[in-house]
Design a protein around this motif. Sequence first.
Motif, PDB file in Angstrom:
ATOM      1  N   ARG A  23     -20.270 -25.053 -38.039  1.00 49.55           N
ATOM      2  CA  ARG A  23     -19.882 -25.064 -39.450  1.00 49.55           C
ATOM      3  C   ARG A  23     -18.358 -25.063 -39.582  1.00 49.55           C
ATOM      4  O   ARG A  23     -17.783 -25.854 -40.326  1.00 49.55           O
ATOM      5  CB  ARG A  23     -20.492 -23.857 -40.160  1.00 49.55           C
ATOM      6  CG  ARG A  23     -20.419 -23.888 -41.664  1.00 49.55           C
ATOM      7  CD  ARG A  23     -21.249 -22.779 -42.298  1.00 49.55           C
ATOM      8  NE  ARG A  23     -22.636 -22.819 -41.837  1.00 49.55           N
ATOM      9  CZ  ARG A  23     -23.203 -21.892 -41.028  1.00 49.55           C
ATOM     10  NH1 ARG A  23     -22.513 -20.860 -40.613  1.00 49.55           N
ATOM     11  NH2 ARG A  23     -24.462 -22.008 -40.663  1.00 49.55           N
ATOM     12  N   ARG A  24     -17.720 -24.192 -38.830  1.00 45.41           N
ATOM     13  CA  ARG A  24     -16.261 -24.068 -38.895  1.00 45.41           C
ATOM     14  C   ARG A  24     -15.571 -25.328 -38.349  1.00 45.41           C
ATOM     15  O   ARG A  24     -14.639 -25.846 -38.955  1.00 45.41           O
ATOM     16  CB  ARG A  24     -15.840 -22.829 -38.113  1.00 45.41           C
ATOM     17  CG  ARG A  24     -14.502 -22.291 -38.453  1.00 45.41           C
ATOM     18  CD  ARG A  24     -14.196 -20.937 -37.815  1.00 45.41           C
ATOM     19  NE  ARG A  24     -14.775 -20.716 -36.512  1.00 45.41           N
ATOM     20  CZ  ARG A  24     -15.714 -19.782 -36.233  1.00 45.41           C
ATOM     21  NH1 ARG A  24     -16.154 -18.995 -37.191  1.00 45.41           N
ATOM     22  NH2 ARG A  24     -16.192 -19.619 -35.033  1.00 45.41           N
ATOM     23  N   GLN A  58     -24.539 -29.070 -33.917  1.00 47.14           N
ATOM     24  CA  GLN A  58     -25.662 -28.177 -33.657  1.00 47.14           C
ATOM     25  C   GLN A  58     -26.651 -28.823 -32.692  1.00 47.14           C
ATOM     26  O   GLN A  58     -27.190 -28.152 -31.814  1.00 47.14           O
ATOM     27  CB  GLN A  58     -26.356 -27.803 -34.963  1.00 47.14           C
ATOM     28  CG  GLN A  58     -25.506 -26.914 -35.833  1.00 47.14           C
ATOM     29  CD  GLN A  58     -26.041 -26.770 -37.240  1.00 47.14           C
ATOM     30  OE1 GLN A  58     -26.665 -27.680 -37.778  1.00 47.14           O
ATOM     31  NE2 GLN A  58     -25.795 -25.618 -37.847  1.00 47.14           N
ATOM     32  N   PRO A  80     -23.092 -23.421 -31.319  1.00 52.65           N
ATOM     33  CA  PRO A  80     -23.662 -22.387 -32.196  1.00 52.65           C
ATOM     34  C   PRO A  80     -23.347 -22.667 -33.668  1.00 52.65           C
ATOM     35  O   PRO A  80     -22.290 -23.216 -34.007  1.00 52.65           O
ATOM     36  CB  PRO A  80     -22.974 -21.093 -31.737  1.00 52.65           C
ATOM     37  CG  PRO A  80     -22.537 -21.373 -30.330  1.00 52.65           C
ATOM     38  CD  PRO A  80     -22.205 -22.840 -30.296  1.00 52.65           C
ATOM     39  N   ASP A  81     -24.280 -22.297 -34.535  1.00 50.98           N
ATOM     40  CA  ASP A  81     -24.183 -22.612 -35.963  1.00 50.98           C
ATOM     41  C   ASP A  81     -22.842 -22.238 -36.589  1.00 50.98           C
ATOM     42  O   ASP A  81     -22.241 -23.036 -37.309  1.00 50.98           O
ATOM     43  CB  ASP A  81     -25.301 -21.930 -36.749  1.00 50.98           C
ATOM     44  CG  ASP A  81     -26.662 -22.515 -36.451  1.00 50.98           C
ATOM     45  OD1 ASP A  81     -26.740 -23.568 -35.781  1.00 50.98           O
ATOM     46  OD2 ASP A  81     -27.660 -21.909 -36.879  1.00 50.98           O
ATOM     47  N   ASP A  82     -22.362 -21.023 -36.331  1.00 54.08           N
ATOM     48  CA  ASP A  82     -21.122 -20.606 -36.971  1.00 54.08           C
ATOM     49  C   ASP A  82     -19.928 -21.433 -36.495  1.00 54.08           C
ATOM     50  O   ASP A  82     -19.058 -21.786 -37.282  1.00 54.08           O
ATOM     51  CB  ASP A  82     -20.875 -19.110 -36.789  1.00 54.08           C
ATOM     52  CG  ASP A  82     -20.812 -18.675 -35.340  1.00 54.08           C
ATOM     53  OD1 ASP A  82     -21.457 -19.310 -34.480  1.00 54.08           O
ATOM     54  OD2 ASP A  82     -20.113 -17.677 -35.051  1.00 54.08           O
ATOM     55  N   HIS A  83     -19.913 -21.794 -35.228  1.00 52.30           N
ATOM     56  CA  HIS A  83     -18.832 -22.636 -34.702  1.00 52.30           C
ATOM     57  C   HIS A  83     -18.963 -24.061 -35.233  1.00 52.30           C
ATOM     58  O   HIS A  83     -17.959 -24.688 -35.574  1.00 52.30           O
ATOM     59  CB  HIS A  83     -18.845 -22.641 -33.171  1.00 52.30           C
ATOM     60  CG  HIS A  83     -18.423 -21.349 -32.577  1.00 52.30           C
ATOM     61  ND1 HIS A  83     -17.115 -21.042 -32.306  1.00 52.30           N
ATOM     62  CD2 HIS A  83     -19.153 -20.270 -32.214  1.00 52.30           C
ATOM     63  CE1 HIS A  83     -17.044 -19.819 -31.795  1.00 52.30           C
ATOM     64  NE2 HIS A  83     -18.275 -19.329 -31.735  1.00 52.30           N
ATOM     65  N   GLU A 123     -21.700 -31.501 -38.781  1.00 56.38           N
ATOM     66  CA  GLU A 123     -22.242 -30.169 -38.470  1.00 56.38           C
ATOM     67  C   GLU A 123     -23.590 -30.281 -37.770  1.00 56.38           C
ATOM     68  O   GLU A 123     -23.829 -29.603 -36.759  1.00 56.38           O
ATOM     69  CB  GLU A 123     -22.373 -29.344 -39.746  1.00 56.38           C
ATOM     70  CG  GLU A 123     -22.825 -27.914 -39.467  1.00 56.38           C
ATOM     71  CD  GLU A 123     -22.861 -27.053 -40.704  1.00 56.38           C
ATOM     72  OE1 GLU A 123     -23.442 -25.955 -40.610  1.00 56.38           O
ATOM     73  OE2 GLU A 123     -22.322 -27.437 -41.765  1.00 56.38           O
ATOM     74  N   GLU A 126     -15.557 -28.519 -40.511  1.00 58.64           N
ATOM     75  CA  GLU A 126     -14.567 -28.542 -41.593  1.00 58.64           C
ATOM     76  C   GLU A 126     -13.332 -29.359 -41.225  1.00 58.64           C
ATOM     77  O   GLU A 126     -12.745 -30.016 -42.068  1.00 58.64           O
ATOM     78  CB  GLU A 126     -14.135 -27.121 -41.965  1.00 58.64           C
ATOM     79  CG  GLU A 126     -15.171 -26.318 -42.701  1.00 58.64           C
ATOM     80  CD  GLU A 126     -15.490 -26.875 -44.071  1.00 58.64           C
ATOM     81  OE1 GLU A 126     -14.626 -27.521 -44.705  1.00 58.64           O
ATOM     82  OE2 GLU A 126     -16.629 -26.677 -44.517  1.00 58.64           O
TER      83      GLU A 126
END
Length: 80
Positions: free
Chosen positions: A34-35, A24, A29-32, A20, A38
């Motif tokens: 993070r996802r 970054q 972008p943070d949300d992408h 992650e 995974e």
Amino acid sequence: LTGDGEKLAAAARQRHRIVEAFLQAIGVPDDHARRDAEGIEHHVGDVTLDCMAQFLNQAAPDDSPPQHPADPPSEPSTDQ
């Protein structure tokens, strides 16, 4: 969890944090990040993961470890 289970869980968390933070660092972008981390964390090889960690360590200012958004901010050193 057993002792071995705790070790496996800690290793999985570390893999996720490295992936992650790397995503970054390259502008995802943070949300992408993070996802995507995974899924990537389960497939990335050890050599690639080590390279990601080395990149992050080189990019960290003042030789400090890269901060992960979920980690609490590090306290400034009072050593003089």
